[in-house]
Design a protein around this motif. Structure first.
Motif, PDB file in Angstrom:
ATOM      1  N   LEU A   1       0.855  -1.181   0.000  1.00  0.00           N
ATOM      2  CA  LEU A   1       0.000   0.000   0.000  1.00  0.00           C
ATOM      3  C   LEU A   1       0.894   1.236   0.000  1.00  0.00           C
ATOM      4  CD1 LEU A   1      -3.060   0.610   0.141  1.00  0.00           C
ATOM      5  CD2 LEU A   1      -2.809   0.857   2.613  1.00  0.00           C
TER       6      LEU A   1
ATOM      7  N   GLN B   1      -6.714  -1.398   4.449  1.00  0.00           N
ATOM      8  CA  GLN B   1      -6.417  -2.480   3.505  1.00  0.00           C
ATOM      9  C   GLN B   1      -7.651  -3.355   3.271  1.00  0.00           C
ATOM     10  OE1 GLN B   1      -3.737  -5.448   4.984  1.00  0.00           O
ATOM     11  NE2 GLN B   1      -3.002  -6.023   2.949  1.00  0.00           N
ATOM     12  N   ASP B   2      -8.360  -3.681   4.340  1.00  0.00           N
ATOM     13  CA  ASP B   2      -9.569  -4.493   4.205  1.00  0.00           C
ATOM     14  C   ASP B   2     -10.639  -3.757   3.401  1.00  0.00           C
ATOM     15  OD1 ASP B   2      -8.330  -6.439   5.699  1.00  0.00           O
ATOM     16  OD2 ASP B   2      -9.345  -5.921   7.585  1.00  0.00           O
ATOM     17  N   CYS B   3     -10.757  -2.443   3.628  1.00  0.00           N
ATOM     18  CA  CYS B   3     -11.760  -1.658   2.904  1.00  0.00           C
ATOM     19  C   CYS B   3     -11.457  -1.621   1.408  1.00  0.00           C
ATOM     20  CB  CYS B   3     -11.817  -0.242   3.464  1.00  0.00           C
ATOM     21  SG  CYS B   3     -12.532  -0.117   5.123  1.00  0.00           S
ATOM     22  N   ILE B   4     -10.196  -1.408   1.061  1.00  0.00           N
ATOM     23  CA  ILE B   4      -9.811  -1.358  -0.346  1.00  0.00           C
ATOM     24  C   ILE B   4     -10.030  -2.712  -1.010  1.00  0.00           C
ATOM     25  CG2 ILE B   4      -7.852  -1.056  -1.921  1.00  0.00           C
ATOM     26  CD1 ILE B   4      -6.753   1.040  -0.001  1.00  0.00           C
ATOM     27  N   LYS B   5      -9.701  -3.772  -0.301  1.00  0.00           N
ATOM     28  CA  LYS B   5      -9.896  -5.120  -0.842  1.00  0.00           C
ATOM     29  C   LYS B   5     -11.373  -5.397  -1.061  1.00  0.00           C
ATOM     30  CE  LYS B   5      -8.770  -9.971   0.057  1.00  0.00           C
ATOM     31  NZ  LYS B   5      -8.101 -10.924   1.007  1.00  0.00           N
ATOM     32  N   GLN B   6     -12.202  -4.974  -0.124  1.00  0.00           N
ATOM     33  CA  GLN B   6     -13.635  -5.209  -0.247  1.00  0.00           C
ATOM     34  C   GLN B   6     -14.241  -4.392  -1.382  1.00  0.00           C
ATOM     35  OE1 GLN B   6     -15.813  -4.589   3.374  1.00  0.00           O
ATOM     36  NE2 GLN B   6     -17.817  -4.655   2.385  1.00  0.00           N
TER      37      GLN B   6
ATOM     38  N   GLY C   1     -12.457   2.054  -1.379  1.00  0.00           N
ATOM     39  CA  GLY C   1     -11.965   1.725  -0.053  1.00  0.00           C
ATOM     40  C   GLY C   1     -12.009   2.914   0.887  1.00  0.00           C
TER      41      GLY C   1
ATOM     42  N   GLY D   1     -12.577  -2.988  -3.968  1.00  0.00           N
ATOM     43  CA  GLY D   1     -11.950  -3.242  -5.253  1.00  0.00           C
ATOM     44  C   GLY D   1     -11.222  -2.055  -5.848  1.00  0.00           C
ATOM     45  N   SER D   2     -11.141  -0.946  -5.116  1.00  0.00           N
ATOM     46  CA  SER D   2     -10.423   0.232  -5.606  1.00  0.00           C
ATOM     47  C   SER D   2     -10.047   1.102  -4.420  1.00  0.00           C
ATOM     48  CB  SER D   2     -11.274   1.044  -6.584  1.00  0.00           C
ATOM     49  OG  SER D   2     -12.380   1.631  -5.915  1.00  0.00           O
TER      50      SER D   2
ATOM     51  N   LYS E   1      -4.514  -1.723   8.602  1.00  0.00           N
ATOM     52  CA  LYS E   1      -5.217  -2.992   8.420  1.00  0.00           C
ATOM     53  C   LYS E   1      -6.667  -2.760   8.013  1.00  0.00           C
ATOM     54  CE  LYS E   1      -6.226  -7.365   8.648  1.00  0.00           C
ATOM     55  NZ  LYS E   1      -5.885  -8.237   7.496  1.00  0.00           N
TER      56      LYS E   1
END
Length: 307
Positions: free
Chosen positions: A145, A209-214, A221, A216-217, A206
């Motif tokens: 990130l 990172q989880d928000c961006i992964k969920q 995120g 997708g951008s 953390k």
């Protein structure tokens, strides 16, 4: 009686001659010492004068000598930093005993530049801020990130105040809702670690990172991270991304941008279960559709590396 007087006179004459010889020897030794000292000082002064003249005339020679000295000092400094890092490796998840300060002169070039710029803008002491910058670069490299994005979130959320708290209970540098993410602080000593700068930074990264992964951008995120309810979160996204581009320009040594793209956050994907809040409250499970737009990608998504 006459013979005794003659003998005494001879002894006195002999003693006087010895004394005179000793005085002459001492005088000669003194004059020799003075002459030697004078000649040595003259030679030393002449040598120094020649060196000064040579440096004054040969500017290129002087520049080369200065550059050589600076390179030597930089090598010693870099070696000391590397040795300190090797001697005290950072645990993966723990409240370690490292000093929460990092003087800018001891930081790599990119991190030192970012620290000084943020220190001036947000009026924060550079030493503790340097530790946060170094941690953002280290954590960002681990989770892939961009560290300047992490620092931008901190800047917009708390202005680097580790004791900040919002009306809804978001706490610390990254303004994480401690009551929602209590479990993430277990490895750092519990909920009160939210006010420890480094622990809050790691937990906030953390969550981000989880928000961006969920989503997708990065833009999506950020919308999840701030917990936008009544808006699409574009105002927050634009603030963070604009600061991200500024910090990134400082780190890369580029001119400060004068204009910034306008980001429109895409609606968050529907979830089968209610989504936990991150900042200001629960997200709408089915947000109102937003006219499709072409989001502008940031200048660089890849994580910056320490110089």
């Amino acid at each position: 009686m006459t013979t005794l007087s003659i003998s005494e006179a001879q002894q006195k004459s002999s003693a006087s001659a010895v004394q005179s010889a000793v005085f002459i020897a001492l005088a000669d030794a003194y004059r020799g010492f003075v002459a030697l000292t004078r000649n040595g000082m003259v030679a030393l002064g002449a040598g120094f004068a020649v060196l000064v003249i040579a440096l004054a005339v040969q500017s290129e020679l002087r520049s080369n000598m200065e550059q050589l000295l600076l390179s030597w000092l930089q090598e010693r400094q870099d070696s000391a930093v590397v040795a300190a890092d090797d001697a005290a490796p950072m645990p993966e998840n723990s409240n370690d005993d490292r000093l929460a300060v990092a003087p800018p002169p001891l930081l790599p070039k990119q991190q030192a530049a970012v620290t000084q710029w943020l220190s001036r803008k947000y009026r924060v002491a550079p030493e503790p801020l340097g530790a946060l910058v170094a941690e953002a670069f280290a954590v960002g490299a681990k989770v892939r990130l961009d560290p300047t994005l992490i620092l931008a979130v901190m800047a917009i959320e708390s202005r680097f105040n580790p004791y900040a708290q919002s009306p809804v209970g978001a706490q610390g540098l990254m303004q994480v809702l401690t009551r929602v993410h209590t479990d993430k602080y277990d490895d750092y000593g519990g909920a009160m670690a939210a006010f420890d700068p480094l622990s809050n930074l790691r937990v906030g990264v953390k969550v981000l990172q989880d928000c961006i992964k969920q989503a997708g951008s990065v833009e999506g995120g950020l919308r999840l991270y701030v917990g936008a309810v009544t808006t699409d979160g574009s105002g927050y996204i634009n603030k963070v991304m604009a600061e991200h581009l500024r910090i990134q320009s400082v780190a890369l040594g580029k001119p400060m941008p004068t204009s910034f793209p306008i980001f429109t956050a895409a609606p968050a994907p529907a979830a089968p279960e209610p989504i936990e809040p991150t900042q200001t409250g629960l997200l709408d499970p089915q947000p109102e559709a937003i006219p499709a737009g072409l989001p502008v990608e940031p200048a660089a998504d890849a994580a910056l590396t320490s110089s």
